[in-house]
Write a protein that holds these residues in place. Sequence first.
Motif, short mmCIF file in Angstrom:
data_model
loop_
_atom_site.label_atom_id
_atom_site.label_comp_id
_atom_site.label_asym_id
_atom_site.label_seq_id
_atom_site.Cartn_x
_atom_site.Cartn_y
_atom_site.Cartn_z
N GLU A 27 -16.98 -87.48 -13.84
CA GLU A 27 -17.75 -87.26 -15.06
C GLU A 27 -18.32 -85.85 -15.11
OE1 GLU A 27 -21.79 -88.80 -17.34
OE2 GLU A 27 -20.84 -90.12 -15.87
N GLU A 28 -18.83 -85.37 -13.98
CA GLU A 28 -19.40 -84.03 -13.94
C GLU A 28 -18.37 -82.97 -14.31
OE1 GLU A 28 -21.93 -81.16 -10.83
OE2 GLU A 28 -21.11 -83.09 -10.17
N ARG A 29 -17.13 -83.20 -13.93
CA ARG A 29 -16.07 -82.23 -14.26
C ARG A 29 -15.56 -82.40 -15.69
NH1 ARG A 29 -14.38 -84.16 -9.26
NH2 ARG A 29 -12.62 -85.28 -10.18
N VAL A 30 -15.50 -83.64 -16.15
CA VAL A 30 -14.86 -83.93 -17.44
C VAL A 30 -15.81 -83.75 -18.61
CG1 VAL A 30 -13.92 -85.83 -18.83
CG2 VAL A 30 -13.10 -85.46 -16.50
N ARG A 31 -17.06 -84.19 -18.47
CA ARG A 31 -17.97 -84.23 -19.61
C ARG A 31 -18.07 -82.89 -20.34
NH1 ARG A 31 -22.33 -87.45 -21.65
NH2 ARG A 31 -22.01 -89.01 -20.03
N ILE A 39 -25.56 -86.56 -25.25
CA ILE A 39 -24.23 -86.43 -24.65
C ILE A 39 -24.16 -85.18 -23.80
CG2 ILE A 39 -21.80 -85.98 -25.17
CD1 ILE A 39 -22.10 -87.88 -27.58
N ALA A 40 -24.69 -84.08 -24.31
CA ALA A 40 -24.66 -82.83 -23.55
C ALA A 40 -25.46 -82.94 -22.26
CB ALA A 40 -25.20 -81.69 -24.41
N ARG A 41 -26.55 -83.71 -22.29
CA ARG A 41 -27.42 -83.86 -21.11
C ARG A 41 -27.00 -85.02 -20.21
NH1 ARG A 41 -33.19 -83.08 -24.35
NH2 ARG A 41 -32.91 -80.85 -24.82
N GLY A 42 -26.03 -85.81 -20.66
CA GLY A 42 -25.58 -86.95 -19.87
C GLY A 42 -26.53 -88.12 -19.89
N THR A 43 -27.36 -88.21 -20.95
CA THR A 43 -28.33 -89.31 -21.06
C THR A 43 -27.96 -90.24 -22.21
OG1 THR A 43 -29.76 -87.93 -22.46
CG2 THR A 43 -30.19 -87.91 -20.09
N ASP A 44 -26.70 -90.26 -22.62
CA ASP A 44 -26.27 -91.07 -23.75
C ASP A 44 -26.32 -92.56 -23.40
OD1 ASP A 44 -24.20 -89.53 -22.24
OD2 ASP A 44 -22.89 -91.13 -22.96
N ASP A 45 -26.09 -93.37 -24.41
CA ASP A 45 -26.34 -94.81 -24.37
C ASP A 45 -25.59 -95.52 -23.25
OD1 ASP A 45 -27.18 -97.32 -25.05
OD2 ASP A 45 -25.85 -97.53 -26.77
#
Length: 342
Positions: A163-167, A220-226
């Motif tokens: 996820e860290e690479r893809v997001r 989404i940008a911060r990785g705090t999405d639902d």
Amino acid sequence: MAVVLLHADADAFLASVEQRDDPSLRGRAIVVAHEVVACPSYEARALGIHAGMPLRQVRRRWPDVLVTGYRPEVHEEASVRLFEIFRRFTPLVEPGSMEEAFLDVTGRDRGDPHGLAVALRAAARDEVGLPVSVGVGRTKLMAKLASRRAKPDGIVVVDAGLEERVRPRLRLDELWGIGPTTYEKLHAAGLFVVSDLHGLDEDDLKRIVTTAMARRLVSIARGTDDATVRLPGPRRSVSASRSFAATRTRSKVVAVLDDCVERAVTRVLGLDDPPRLPSRLEVLVRYDDGAQVLERGPLETPGLDPAALRAAAGHLLERTAYESDGRGVTMVGVALPLPAPA
């Protein structure tokens, strides 16, 4: 404990049910259609056929493609059995449609989400006879994107490292819930992938998109999405609709409307015992330019008598004045709003 979500999605659901029940259709290009393609098999998709394509176009361009009709009762029975399997793995199931759902399996995967996904897919194949693709992720967005990549008939696990690479590299037009209009605005502002959002806050994005979308993009940008699976409450309404080639022919439109009434009644009867009785009815008409007309009205007596509902639906259909409109009708549907459970 890290959240583990699955997005389970039956592949080409309607077409897969037909191929399951008729071995002669397996491995062949087929479409489930009634004037308009509802679901092409993956073999048909490989030819370029997609949902919403007029059936006459398919027949003209690909005469060897096989066509099957709708079997609502069979398709709905397959959906019920599929969700029974989902709920066997976790009670935390949020339906997305009749063939897909998010499942929160946090703590139930025993540290092996891939193995749990394998078991779920095997159960769906063995007990329902359908291929199910599964995406595993920390949020709904990642799980759904993973299931897209898993199709057809596969598994994709997005762990923390992936996820860290893809997001940051995710294209904004690929994100679940971002439609063409929103993407055009983002594109015009020079925003193309998630990493382009870094450094922007809600106020910055509200100048481009709606407040709700700005909030979602920031998350989404911060990785705090639902990442919350929401259990469905009692159904507030039941609907049925059908698309077809553009027409203004009264007999055609009325026949489709009557069929929609019958299917809606069947669905209401399958929800509760005793059934909740609607007191209102809605009829929707869509034209060949995409415009829609919705008419609503009360029923003389709350109930599920098909004849009474067909008559009421016919009256609302007349109020749309579709015959004199000049545009062709491409879809009709009915909705039965339901009272809250007692």
